[in-house]
Design a protein around this motif. Structure first.
Motif, short mmCIF file in Angstrom:
data_model
loop_
_atom_site.label_atom_id
_atom_site.label_comp_id
_atom_site.label_asym_id
_atom_site.label_seq_id
_atom_site.Cartn_x
_atom_site.Cartn_y
_atom_site.Cartn_z
N VAL A 65 -10.99 -21.17 -34.32
CA VAL A 65 -10.31 -20.17 -33.50
C VAL A 65 -8.99 -19.75 -34.14
CG1 VAL A 65 -9.09 -19.92 -31.30
CG2 VAL A 65 -11.40 -20.77 -31.33
N ASN A 66 -8.31 -20.69 -34.77
CA ASN A 66 -7.01 -20.39 -35.36
C ASN A 66 -7.10 -19.54 -36.64
OD1 ASN A 66 -5.84 -21.94 -33.35
ND2 ASN A 66 -5.95 -23.80 -34.57
N LYS A 67 -8.16 -19.70 -37.40
CA LYS A 67 -8.27 -19.03 -38.69
C LYS A 67 -9.09 -17.74 -38.66
CE LYS A 67 -8.79 -21.31 -42.50
NZ LYS A 67 -9.39 -22.21 -43.51
N VAL A 68 -10.09 -17.68 -37.79
CA VAL A 68 -11.04 -16.56 -37.81
C VAL A 68 -10.79 -15.65 -36.59
CG1 VAL A 68 -13.49 -15.97 -37.86
CG2 VAL A 68 -12.72 -18.11 -38.88
N SER A 69 -10.94 -14.37 -36.81
CA SER A 69 -10.77 -13.41 -35.70
C SER A 69 -12.06 -13.36 -34.89
CB SER A 69 -10.42 -12.04 -36.25
OG SER A 69 -9.20 -12.08 -36.92
N THR A 70 -12.17 -14.25 -33.92
CA THR A 70 -13.40 -14.34 -33.13
C THR A 70 -13.36 -13.50 -31.86
OG1 THR A 70 -12.58 -16.35 -32.12
CG2 THR A 70 -14.07 -16.61 -33.97
N ALA A 71 -12.19 -13.17 -31.37
CA ALA A 71 -12.08 -12.37 -30.15
C ALA A 71 -12.44 -10.92 -30.47
CB ALA A 71 -10.68 -12.45 -29.57
N VAL A 72 -13.10 -10.27 -29.52
CA VAL A 72 -13.55 -8.89 -29.71
C VAL A 72 -12.88 -8.00 -28.69
CG1 VAL A 72 -15.56 -7.37 -29.72
CG2 VAL A 72 -15.78 -9.70 -30.57
N TYR A 73 -12.34 -6.89 -29.16
CA TYR A 73 -11.70 -5.89 -28.31
C TYR A 73 -12.51 -4.61 -28.41
CZ TYR A 73 -8.40 -2.18 -27.13
OH TYR A 73 -7.81 -1.06 -26.60
N LEU A 74 -12.98 -4.11 -27.29
CA LEU A 74 -13.75 -2.86 -27.26
C LEU A 74 -13.02 -1.83 -26.39
CD1 LEU A 74 -17.40 -4.10 -26.60
CD2 LEU A 74 -16.38 -3.54 -28.79
N LYS A 75 -13.08 -0.58 -26.84
CA LYS A 75 -12.56 0.51 -26.02
C LYS A 75 -13.60 1.62 -26.01
CE LYS A 75 -8.73 3.63 -25.28
NZ LYS A 75 -7.40 4.05 -25.68
N PRO A 126 -14.74 7.76 -24.27
CA PRO A 126 -14.85 8.78 -23.22
C PRO A 126 -14.21 8.38 -21.88
CG PRO A 126 -16.95 8.52 -24.33
CD PRO A 126 -16.07 7.42 -24.83
N THR A 127 -14.35 7.10 -21.49
CA THR A 127 -13.81 6.67 -20.20
C THR A 127 -12.45 5.99 -20.32
OG1 THR A 127 -15.00 4.58 -20.37
CG2 THR A 127 -16.08 6.37 -19.15
N GLY A 128 -12.12 5.48 -21.50
CA GLY A 128 -10.85 4.77 -21.69
C GLY A 128 -10.89 3.33 -21.20
N ILE A 129 -12.07 2.81 -20.88
CA ILE A 129 -12.21 1.43 -20.41
C ILE A 129 -12.04 0.48 -21.59
CG2 ILE A 129 -13.80 -0.25 -19.40
CD1 ILE A 129 -14.99 2.04 -17.76
N GLU A 130 -11.22 -0.55 -21.40
CA GLU A 130 -10.96 -1.54 -22.44
C GLU A 130 -11.44 -2.91 -22.00
OE1 GLU A 130 -6.76 -1.34 -23.02
OE2 GLU A 130 -6.84 0.60 -24.02
N VAL A 131 -12.00 -3.66 -22.96
CA VAL A 131 -12.52 -4.99 -22.69
C VAL A 131 -12.14 -5.91 -23.84
CG1 VAL A 131 -14.65 -6.34 -22.53
CG2 VAL A 131 -14.49 -4.19 -21.33
N LYS A 132 -11.71 -7.12 -23.51
CA LYS A 132 -11.43 -8.12 -24.55
C LYS A 132 -12.19 -9.38 -24.19
CE LYS A 132 -7.91 -10.75 -26.92
NZ LYS A 132 -6.57 -11.32 -26.84
N CYS A 133 -12.92 -9.92 -25.15
CA CYS A 133 -13.72 -11.11 -24.89
C CYS A 133 -13.46 -12.16 -25.95
CB CYS A 133 -15.20 -10.76 -24.85
SG CYS A 133 -16.23 -12.18 -24.48
N SER A 134 -13.09 -13.35 -25.51
CA SER A 134 -12.90 -14.48 -26.43
C SER A 134 -13.46 -15.74 -25.80
CB SER A 134 -11.42 -14.64 -26.78
OG SER A 134 -10.68 -14.86 -25.61
N ARG A 135 -14.55 -15.60 -25.07
CA ARG A 135 -15.13 -16.70 -24.32
C ARG A 135 -15.76 -17.75 -25.22
NH1 ARG A 135 -19.33 -14.93 -19.94
NH2 ARG A 135 -17.71 -13.40 -19.61
N GLU A 136 -16.47 -17.30 -26.27
CA GLU A 136 -17.18 -18.22 -27.16
C GLU A 136 -16.45 -18.38 -28.49
OE1 GLU A 136 -19.95 -19.94 -26.27
OE2 GLU A 136 -19.80 -19.03 -24.29
N ARG A 137 -16.91 -19.35 -29.30
CA ARG A 137 -16.27 -19.61 -30.58
C ARG A 137 -16.75 -18.66 -31.68
NH1 ARG A 137 -16.79 -25.42 -32.58
NH2 ARG A 137 -15.31 -24.66 -34.09
N THR A 138 -17.91 -18.06 -31.49
CA THR A 138 -18.45 -17.19 -32.53
C THR A 138 -18.24 -15.72 -32.21
OG1 THR A 138 -20.63 -17.17 -31.49
CG2 THR A 138 -20.25 -18.85 -33.16
N GLN A 139 -17.99 -14.97 -33.27
CA GLN A 139 -17.70 -13.56 -33.11
C GLN A 139 -18.92 -12.79 -32.62
OE1 GLN A 139 -17.15 -10.72 -36.52
NE2 GLN A 139 -14.98 -11.10 -36.03
#
Length: 136
Positions: free
Chosen positions: A43-53, A56-69
């Motif tokens: 988690v400290n070295k790899v960018s596993t969290a995903v940010y989606l936008k 068209p709607t402007g909805i943003e989501v961030k997910c870092s629930r699991e260890r794998t991307q």
């Protein structure tokens, strides 16, 4: 749709949801960021969290629930689809209803409600007391 490391049936279900609500991969802006919390060195070295936008709607989501991307990418897309579904249908999803119900149950009772409950308890205990046998 790309492979996210989840079962084919789950991916198919997500693809159907994307089609149903007209969500295109080209409309999604995806970024990978470092997550925090459990997971150790990975988690400290790899960018596993995903940010989606969704542009068209402007909805943003961030997910870092699991260890794998890969799995986080899938989960983020599923969360995005749920939010867009709520927006399109204009109603609260079943999942959100359950969360709100639990929140209401956990909320502290007001002073008046507590007093009423205690009064009822006292009344019940007095009623039970009267049922006991009388010893002479």
């Amino acid at each position: 749709m790309t492979d996210f490391g989840v079962s084919a049936s789950k991916q198919k279900e997500l693809g159907e949801k994307f089609e149903k609500y007209g969500i295109k991969e080209s409309d999604i802006d995806e970024k990978f960021v470092r997550s925090s919390g459990k997971g150790g060195q990975n988690v400290n070295k790899v960018s596993t969290a995903v940010y989606l936008k969704h542009l068209p709607t402007g909805i943003e989501v961030k997910c870092s629930r699991e260890r794998t991307q890969g799995i986080n990418r899938f989960l983020a897309r599923r969360m995005l689809a749920e939010k867009i579904e709520e927006l399109v249908l204009g109603r609260i999803s079943e999942k959100r209803k359950k969360i709100e119900k639990i929140r209401r149950q956990k909320r502290k009772r007001s002073k008046r409600a507590k007093e009423k409950i205690l009064k009822d308890k006292k009344f019940t205990s007095e009623k039970k007391e009267l049922r006991s046998k009388i010893n002479y």
